[in-house]
Enzyme design. Structure first.
Site, PDB file in Angstrom:
ATOM      1  N   HIS A  22       5.646   6.862   5.709  1.00  0.00           N
ATOM      2  CA  HIS A  22       6.439   5.824   6.396  1.00  0.00           C
ATOM      3  C   HIS A  22       7.740   5.523   5.669  1.00  0.00           C
ATOM      4  O   HIS A  22       8.379   4.511   5.948  1.00  0.00           O
ATOM      5  CB  HIS A  22       5.612   4.530   6.539  1.00  0.00           C
ATOM      6  CG  HIS A  22       4.516   4.658   7.554  1.00  0.00           C
ATOM      7  ND1 HIS A  22       3.523   3.720   7.684  1.00  0.00           N
ATOM      8  CD2 HIS A  22       4.249   5.611   8.478  1.00  0.00           C
ATOM      9  CE1 HIS A  22       2.692   4.089   8.651  1.00  0.00           C
ATOM     10  NE2 HIS A  22       3.104   5.240   9.139  1.00  0.00           N
ATOM     11  N   CYS A  71      26.129  10.565   7.391  1.00  0.00           N
ATOM     12  CA  CYS A  71      26.098  11.943   6.851  1.00  0.00           C
ATOM     13  C   CYS A  71      24.684  12.464   6.640  1.00  0.00           C
ATOM     14  O   CYS A  71      24.489  13.592   6.190  1.00  0.00           O
ATOM     15  CB  CYS A  71      26.880  11.989   5.528  1.00  0.00           C
ATOM     16  SG  CYS A  71      26.056  11.156   4.164  1.00  0.00           S
ATOM     17  N   CYS A  95      28.119   4.542   1.299  1.00  0.00           N
ATOM     18  CA  CYS A  95      27.243   5.697   1.018  1.00  0.00           C
ATOM     19  C   CYS A  95      27.879   6.478  -0.141  1.00  0.00           C
ATOM     20  O   CYS A  95      29.074   6.828  -0.066  1.00  0.00           O
ATOM     21  CB  CYS A  95      27.143   6.582   2.262  1.00  0.00           C
ATOM     22  SG  CYS A  95      26.477   8.224   1.923  1.00  0.00           S
ATOM     23  N   THR A 108      -6.598   0.305   4.363  1.00  0.00           N
ATOM     24  CA  THR A 108      -5.845   0.372   5.612  1.00  0.00           C
ATOM     25  C   THR A 108      -6.726  -0.089   6.767  1.00  0.00           C
ATOM     26  O   THR A 108      -7.907   0.189   6.828  1.00  0.00           O
ATOM     27  CB  THR A 108      -5.287   1.793   5.881  1.00  0.00           C
ATOM     28  OG1 THR A 108      -4.571   1.783   7.118  1.00  0.00           O
ATOM     29  CG2 THR A 108      -6.370   2.847   5.896  1.00  0.00           C
TER      30      THR A 108
HETATM   31  N1  APR Z   1      -8.607  -4.126  -1.498  1.00  0.00           N
HETATM   32  C1  APR Z   1      -8.916  -3.246  -0.497  1.00  0.00           C
HETATM   33  N2  APR Z   1      -8.526  -3.414   0.785  1.00  0.00           N
HETATM   34  C2  APR Z   1      -7.797  -4.515   1.060  1.00  0.00           C
HETATM   35  C3  APR Z   1      -7.447  -5.477   0.080  1.00  0.00           C
HETATM   36  C4  APR Z   1      -7.883  -5.238  -1.252  1.00  0.00           C
HETATM   37  N3  APR Z   1      -7.601  -6.094  -2.252  1.00  0.00           N
HETATM   38  N4  APR Z   1      -6.726  -6.461   0.684  1.00  0.00           N
HETATM   39  C5  APR Z   1      -6.639  -6.133   1.993  1.00  0.00           C
HETATM   40  N5  APR Z   1      -7.287  -4.972   2.221  1.00  0.00           N
HETATM   41  C6  APR Z   1      -7.432  -4.245   3.491  1.00  0.00           C
HETATM   42  C7  APR Z   1      -7.599  -5.158   4.689  1.00  0.00           C
HETATM   43  O1  APR Z   1      -8.978  -5.374   4.907  1.00  0.00           O
HETATM   44  C8  APR Z   1      -6.977  -4.297   5.807  1.00  0.00           C
HETATM   45  O2  APR Z   1      -7.957  -3.474   6.408  1.00  0.00           O
HETATM   46  O3  APR Z   1      -6.224  -3.550   3.684  1.00  0.00           O
HETATM   47  C9  APR Z   1      -5.964  -3.416   5.080  1.00  0.00           C
HETATM   48  C10 APR Z   1      -4.530  -3.833   5.333  1.00  0.00           C
HETATM   49  O4  APR Z   1      -4.271  -3.574   6.690  1.00  0.00           O
HETATM   50  P1  APR Z   1      -2.765  -3.711   7.219  1.00  0.00           P
HETATM   51  O5  APR Z   1      -2.196  -5.010   6.735  1.00  0.00           O
HETATM   52  O6  APR Z   1      -2.813  -3.426   8.686  1.00  0.00           O
HETATM   53  O7  APR Z   1      -1.952  -2.559   6.467  1.00  0.00           O
HETATM   54  P2  APR Z   1      -1.912  -1.015   6.840  1.00  0.00           P
HETATM   55  O8  APR Z   1      -3.223  -0.550   7.391  1.00  0.00           O
HETATM   56  O9  APR Z   1      -1.376  -0.308   5.658  1.00  0.00           O
HETATM   57  O10 APR Z   1      -0.809  -0.963   8.016  1.00  0.00           O
HETATM   58  C11 APR Z   1      -0.464   0.337   8.480  1.00  0.00           C
HETATM   59  O11 APR Z   1       1.199  -0.658   9.921  1.00  0.00           O
HETATM   60  O12 APR Z   1       2.881  -2.190  10.221  1.00  0.00           O
HETATM   61  C12 APR Z   1       2.625  -0.859   9.986  1.00  0.00           C
HETATM   62  O13 APR Z   1       4.029   0.644   8.876  1.00  0.00           O
HETATM   63  C13 APR Z   1       3.197  -0.444   8.650  1.00  0.00           C
HETATM   64  O14 APR Z   1       2.289   1.121   7.048  1.00  0.00           O
HETATM   65  C14 APR Z   1       1.978  -0.010   7.853  1.00  0.00           C
HETATM   66  C15 APR Z   1       0.966   0.326   8.931  1.00  0.00           C
END
Ligand code: APR
Length: 230
Positions: free
Chosen positions: A105, A116, A132, A172
């Site tokens: 990302h 450019c 730039c 995630t």
């Molecule tokens: N340890 C492990 N997991 C954790 C912790 C922690 N301390 N704190 C939060 N989480 C988990 C949450 O349970 C959740 O499932 O991390 C996840 C965060 O989810 P999001 O906030 O949705 O982040 P992400 O999945 O990286 O988002 C993906 O969405 O907005 C776009 O481009 C942006 O890269 C991002 C993408």
């Protein structure tokens, strides 16, 4: 053993970097459609720059945590058998010692010239529209993949997933594609290390619940203990 690791905002949460969808997450304070799309940048570049300048500055106060450090330790032990792809735009993997990080990302510390097409390592604000270094024009944008844009290096990620014996997703929510589909593209076993249940938890061979700073070092120790003694 070939391993692909995908990290999300949750791995940086314990370093003080806001996630997106947790209760105090970034999307609580901002509408992604107003700060994370090409149309938003076209309509209000100052707002978009402010959003990313704030997050770039917050990086300075953040430190890599035990989870980032454990992944750097894993890379040191297995080298190219580890493919680390992150959805995160922070530089905590690099600052923890990971040498090969695929930012699908983009990155806060990169500026992309729309005139450019050159990219530059960038640590300062972009809001005042600096020139730039290559073409002197004032057309630098955050080198972030916005909603509606294509993540970087998808073919490389797909190839790595098809070869992997193990796919591990860390921190995630599995609601944003294409990263949310990686568990289905993975050839081998799949493991999720996450604080809460994600949208894809049931699709993993195994899903462990807990903070990344506990789960990731413990998992890396398991992998390293299982490696043939050289
Ligand atoms: N340890 C492990 N997991 C954790 C912790 C922690 N301390 N704190 C939060 N989480 C988990 C949450 O349970 C959740 O499932 O991390 C996840 C965060 O989810 P999001 O906030 O949705 O982040 P992400 O999945 O990286 O988002 C993906 O969405 O907005 C776009 O481009 C942006 O890269 C991002 C993408």
């Amino acid at each position: 053993m070939k391993i692909v690791v995908l990290t999300g905002a949750g791995i940086s949460a314990e370093s003080g970097i806001a996630t997106f969808r947790d209760s105090d997450g970034l999307w609580e304070g901002y509408d992604p459609m107003e700060v994370a799309t090409p149309e938003a940048f076209e309509a209000d570049p100052a707002l978009v720059h402010r959003f990313y300048d704030e997050r770039r500055r917050a990086l300075e106060a953040a430190q890599p945590n035990a989870a980032h450090l454990a992944l750097a330790r894993l890379e040191a032990a297995i080298g190219d058998d580890l493919y680390l792809v992150t959805q995160n735009v922070d530089d905590l993997h690099e600052r923890a010692g990971s040498a090969r990080v695929h930012h699908m990302h983009g990155e806060l510390r990169s500026a992309w010239c729309t005139a450019c097409d050159d990219r530059h390592v960038w640590h300062d604000p972009l809001g005042h529209e600096p020139a730039c270094p290559s073409c002197e024009g004032s057309h630098l944008r955050p080198d972030i993949v916005w909603f509606g844009e294509v993540p970087y290096g998808m073919e490389v990620i797909e190839a790595a997933l098809h070869e992997a014996d193990l796919f591990v997703a860390i921190g995630t929510s599995a609601v944003v594609y294409p990263a949310a589909a990686f568990v289905h593209w993975a050839r081998g076993r799949t493991l999720e290390l996450n604080l809460d249940e994600s949208a894809a938890s049931e699709d993993f061979t195994q899903s462990r619940r807990g903070p990344a700073t506990e789960l990731v070092p413990a998992w890396v120790d398991e992998v390293l203990a299982g490696l043939p003694r050289d």
